[in-house]
Design an enzyme around this catalytic site. Structure first.
Site, PDB file in Angstrom:
ATOM      1  N   ASP A  91      -0.740   7.365 -12.594  1.00 37.57           N
ATOM      2  CA  ASP A  91      -2.428   7.266 -12.525  1.00 37.57           C
ATOM      3  C   ASP A  91      -2.723   8.688 -13.225  1.00 37.57           C
ATOM      4  O   ASP A  91      -3.769   8.707 -12.846  1.00 37.57           O
ATOM      5  CB  ASP A  91      -2.719   7.210 -10.670  1.00 37.57           C
ATOM      6  CG  ASP A  91      -1.755   7.607  -9.929  1.00 37.57           C
ATOM      7  OD1 ASP A  91      -1.013   8.213 -10.492  1.00 37.57           O
ATOM      8  OD2 ASP A  91      -2.016   7.836  -9.360  1.00 37.57           O
ATOM      9  N   GLU A  92      -2.116   8.909 -14.061  1.00 39.06           N
ATOM     10  CA  GLU A  92      -2.428  10.219 -14.173  1.00 39.06           C
ATOM     11  C   GLU A  92      -2.656  10.492 -15.682  1.00 39.06           C
ATOM     12  O   GLU A  92      -2.069  10.019 -16.463  1.00 39.06           O
ATOM     13  CB  GLU A  92      -1.523  11.508 -14.182  1.00 39.06           C
ATOM     14  CG  GLU A  92      -1.447  12.799 -14.641  1.00 39.06           C
ATOM     15  CD  GLU A  92      -0.418  14.069 -13.863  1.00 39.06           C
ATOM     16  OE1 GLU A  92      -0.585  14.116 -12.845  1.00 39.06           O
ATOM     17  OE2 GLU A  92       0.440  13.824 -15.363  1.00 39.06           O
TER      18      GLU A  92
END
Length: 241
Positions: A116-117
């Site tokens: 999720d980066e």
């Protein structure tokens, strides 16, 4: 920008180009650029980042231009997977990636760096310009309402209240030391860690200040990627508090 397609539920998600229609490498016959795209979100993957970001960084340094890097983390993303299921998490990631892509310029590089980066490289952007982009991204993500299916009965639910944490670093012309993309990433990662520790939903920036003799870093040493930067909060944050 990322092309869009519509699902049967009416959701807009990134479209993956048809392989048969993509130009192919004359040597290996693989579709050009196909494996440099993240199949879930449509933005660049790590392979694509490794191909494009170093070249953009080198061009900025050679032209004596500023360049900024944003590392973006989706706040509490694991909670979505745990409570709504991984399909819902995928849908949220797609929506966030689209907003990150639409909230930047055509020349900017947007990558799903892992999980999720995301990483965003902004050529010709100085610190104030990069902070302005970060504020716009906070607003875009904060306004997102994402339709997702419930994990058990397939009913639709609307997920809102999303936020992101951003770590920012910028190289400016005339800044002492030997700039590297890896050094910029380390600084942005350090700023992101502080943003998450201070409550999420905000931007922190890493800055190398000149030392007493014009050297870079808090201790007056030449940076060359070694000196610890100052980590400062955005003075006008728009993230959730």
């Amino acid at each position: 920008m990322v092309e869009q397609t519509t699902t049967t539920a009416g959701q807009q998600i990134p479209a993956v180009p048809e392989v048969s229609r993509m130009p192919r490498c004359p040597t290996c016959d693989q579709p050009l650029g196909y494996f440099a795209r993240d199949r879930l979100t449509g933005v660049l993957d790590r392979w694509g980042w490794d191909e494009t970001a170093p070249r953009a960084f080198s061009n900025a340094i050679r032209r004596n231009q500023p360049i900024a890097l944003l590392v973006v983390d989706v706040d509490r993303f694991k909670d979505i997977n745990d409570s709504r299921g991984h399909a819902a998490g995928d849908t949220v990631l797609q929506a966030i990636a689209t907003e990150l892509d639409n909230g930047t310029r055509h020349a900017d590089i947007v990558c799903r760096y892992g999980g999720d980066e995301f990483a965003l490289l902004l050529p010709a952007a100085d610190l104030p310009g990069a902070l302005a982009v970060a504020r716009q991204l906070h607003q875009r993500i904060g306004a997102l309402v994402v339709p997702v299916r419930a994990p058990r009965d397939a009913s639709m639910a609307m997920l809102d209240g999303h936020s992101i944490s951003i770590g920012l670093a910028a190289h400016l012309p005339g800044q002492p030391g030997a700039p590297t993309l890896d050094g910029l990433m380390l600084d942005a990662d350090a700023a992101l860690l502080v943003a998450k520790q201070r409550g999420r939903g905000r931007t922190y920036a890493a800055m190398h200040r000149p030392g007493p003799d014009g050297a870079n870093g808090l201790d007056g040493s030449d940076s060359a990627g070694l000196a610890e930067p100052d980590i400062i909060a955005d003075s006008a944050p728009t993230g959730l508090r």
